[in-house]
Enzyme design. Structure first.
Site, PDB file in Angstrom:
ATOM      1  N   GLY A  74       0.113  -6.208   2.472  1.00 24.20           N
ATOM      2  CA  GLY A  74       0.161  -5.123   3.286  1.00 24.20           C
ATOM      3  C   GLY A  74      -0.874  -6.079   5.070  1.00 24.20           C
ATOM      4  N   SER A  75      -0.812  -5.172   6.040  1.00 23.05           N
ATOM      5  CA  SER A  75      -1.182  -5.677   6.986  1.00 23.05           C
ATOM      6  C   SER A  75      -2.838  -5.711   6.916  1.00 23.05           C
ATOM      7  CB  SER A  75      -0.972  -4.062   7.958  1.00 23.05           C
ATOM      8  OG  SER A  75      -1.842  -3.286   7.876  1.00 23.05           O
TER       9      SER A  75
ATOM     10  N   ASP B 190      -3.129  -5.266  13.912  1.00 20.26           N
ATOM     11  CA  ASP B 190      -2.931  -5.658  14.706  1.00 20.26           C
ATOM     12  C   ASP B 190      -4.669  -6.127  15.019  1.00 20.26           C
ATOM     13  OD1 ASP B 190      -4.070  -3.046  12.492  1.00 20.26           O
ATOM     14  OD2 ASP B 190      -6.361  -3.417  13.491  1.00 20.26           O
TER      15      ASP B 190
ATOM     16  N   ARG C 258       2.400  11.567  -8.090  1.00 21.48           N
ATOM     17  CA  ARG C 258       1.707  11.856  -7.201  1.00 21.48           C
ATOM     18  C   ARG C 258       2.712  11.777  -6.071  1.00 21.48           C
ATOM     19  NH1 ARG C 258      -3.778  12.986  -7.439  1.00 21.48           N
ATOM     20  NH2 ARG C 258      -4.674  13.504  -9.447  1.00 21.48           N
TER      21      ARG C 258
ATOM     22  N   ARG D  23       7.143  -3.967  12.464  1.00 15.69           N
ATOM     23  CA  ARG D  23       6.239  -3.621  11.247  1.00 15.69           C
ATOM     24  C   ARG D  23       7.917  -4.075   9.399  1.00 15.69           C
ATOM     25  NH1 ARG D  23       1.159  -0.750  11.011  1.00 15.69           N
ATOM     26  NH2 ARG D  23       1.024  -1.310  13.893  1.00 15.69           N
TER      27      ARG D  23
ATOM     28  N   ARG E 173      -0.644  -8.134  -4.085  1.00 12.21           N
ATOM     29  CA  ARG E 173      -0.546  -7.356  -2.487  1.00 12.21           C
ATOM     30  C   ARG E 173       0.185  -7.944  -1.610  1.00 12.21           C
ATOM     31  NH1 ARG E 173      -2.261  -3.743   0.743  1.00 12.21           N
ATOM     32  NH2 ARG E 173      -3.587  -4.492   2.622  1.00 12.21           N
TER      33      ARG E 173
ATOM     34  N   GLY F 152       1.292  -1.364   0.159  1.00 12.60           N
ATOM     35  CA  GLY F 152      -0.122  -0.262   0.021  1.00 12.60           C
ATOM     36  C   GLY F 152       1.262   1.005  -0.010  1.00 12.60           C
TER      37      GLY F 152
ATOM     38  N   ARG G 284       7.437   1.801   1.274  1.00 11.82           N
ATOM     39  CA  ARG G 284       8.037   0.559   1.546  1.00 11.82           C
ATOM     40  C   ARG G 284       8.024  -0.486  -0.397  1.00 11.82           C
ATOM     41  NH1 ARG G 284       8.168  -0.923   6.417  1.00 11.82           N
ATOM     42  NH2 ARG G 284       6.428  -0.618   7.966  1.00 11.82           N
TER      43      ARG G 284
HETATM   44  N1  HPA Z   1      -9.214  -2.101   9.635  1.00 17.88           N
HETATM   45  C1  HPA Z   1      -9.153  -2.086   7.804  1.00 17.88           C
HETATM   46  N2  HPA Z   1      -7.474  -2.154   7.625  1.00 17.88           N
HETATM   47  C2  HPA Z   1      -7.001  -2.811   8.057  1.00 17.88           C
HETATM   48  C3  HPA Z   1      -7.033  -2.869   9.585  1.00 17.88           C
HETATM   49  C4  HPA Z   1      -8.626  -2.281   9.922  1.00 17.88           C
HETATM   50  O1  HPA Z   1      -8.575  -2.824  11.452  1.00 17.88           O
HETATM   51  N3  HPA Z   1      -5.697  -3.170  10.079  1.00 17.88           N
HETATM   52  C5  HPA Z   1      -4.744  -3.290   8.972  1.00 17.88           C
HETATM   53  N4  HPA Z   1      -5.562  -2.390   7.983  1.00 17.88           N
END
Ligand code: HPA
Length: 234
Positions: A89-90, A204, A43, A217, A87, A20, A24
């Site tokens: 991502g987190s 999270d 951008r 991270r 992708r 994202g 990174r």
């Molecule tokens: N919500 C949406 N996207 C996310 C979250 C979340 O809690 N944590 C990491 N990406």
């Protein structure tokens, strides 16, 4: 050149890794690719092309949310010939047996809506990952001793969600985690005959409210890059 990508034809590889965050993308290109070359900065959205074990790879940011990812993935696929899009991502965990730091490979991605809603209209299309990529990524994650889960995730349009009832239904229906991009990526890949996968790390936890410390991270992101590269070129 497209409205959002300044790369010349041929400067984008057929395999594109999409974090994202554009910074990174820069970090991953410098850490993992040989001869990384900046191919986009329109951008501030950075893209780099280099090689990994002799294979050409582009690492290009997607931005946050499905509308942003849709712009870049559309242009990468239709204007530059990208064929494999992964992708990285987190995500926020929605199950008790999923922990912060775990890796999630998104087999399917549910949503309330995506930018493709206008095309699909009343059809509840089921966005799913490419099976070959999914299998290879699971093997790569297991080889690294990552705690890995394969299953359904939820691609949300909102980070600051005000629908606890909906999250409860997701948990009840076995959704592993929430993020904001995979469903549209999978739909675009299906539409254009490409391969797609989302490799996610739990940053999270929506049930326990635990969060991955900022200091961890980079490590977990690096693990995702390795899993994505090994899956792409198995
Ligand atoms: N919500 C949406 N996207 C996310 C979250 C979340 O809690 N944590 C990491 N990406």
């Amino acid at each position: 050149m497209t409205p959002h990508i300044r790369a010349e034809p041929g400067q984008i590889a057929e395999t594109v890794l999409m974090p994202g965050d554009p910074l990174r993308a820069k970090w991953a290109a410098e850490a993992f690719l040989e001869g990384p070359e900046l191919v986009n900065d329109v951008r501030g959205m950075l893209g780099f092309t280099g090689t990994w074990r002799g294979n050409r790879v582009t690492i290009h940011g997607s931005g946050m949310g499905m509308p942003s990812l849709s712009i870049y993935a559309n242009e990468l696929i239709t204007q530059y010939g990208a064929k494999t899009l992964i992708r990285m991502g987190s995500c926020g965990a929605m199950q008790a047996d999923v922990a912060v730091r775990d890796v999630i490979l998104a087999q399917t991605a549910s949503s309330l809506s995506t930018p493709s809603r206008g095309i699909l209209r009343e059809l509840n299309f089921a966005p799913c990952a490419d099976w070959g990529l999914l299998r290879a990524a699971e093997a790569a994650a297991q080889a690294k001793d990552s705690r890995v889960h394969v299953g359904g995730i939820y691609s949300s349009d909102v980070f600051y969600d005000e629908r606890p009832d909906l999250n409860e239904q997701m948990t009840r229906h076995g959704i592993l985690a929430v993020e904001m991009e995979a469903a549209e990526l999978y739909i675009l890949a299906a539409r254009h005959g490409c391969r797609a996968l989302a490799v996610l790390t739990v940053s999270d936890h929506l049930l326990t409210h635990e969060a991955l410390p900022a200091s961890d991270r980079q490590q977990t992101f690096g693990d995702m890059v390795e899993i994505a590269l090994e899956a792409a070129f198995v």
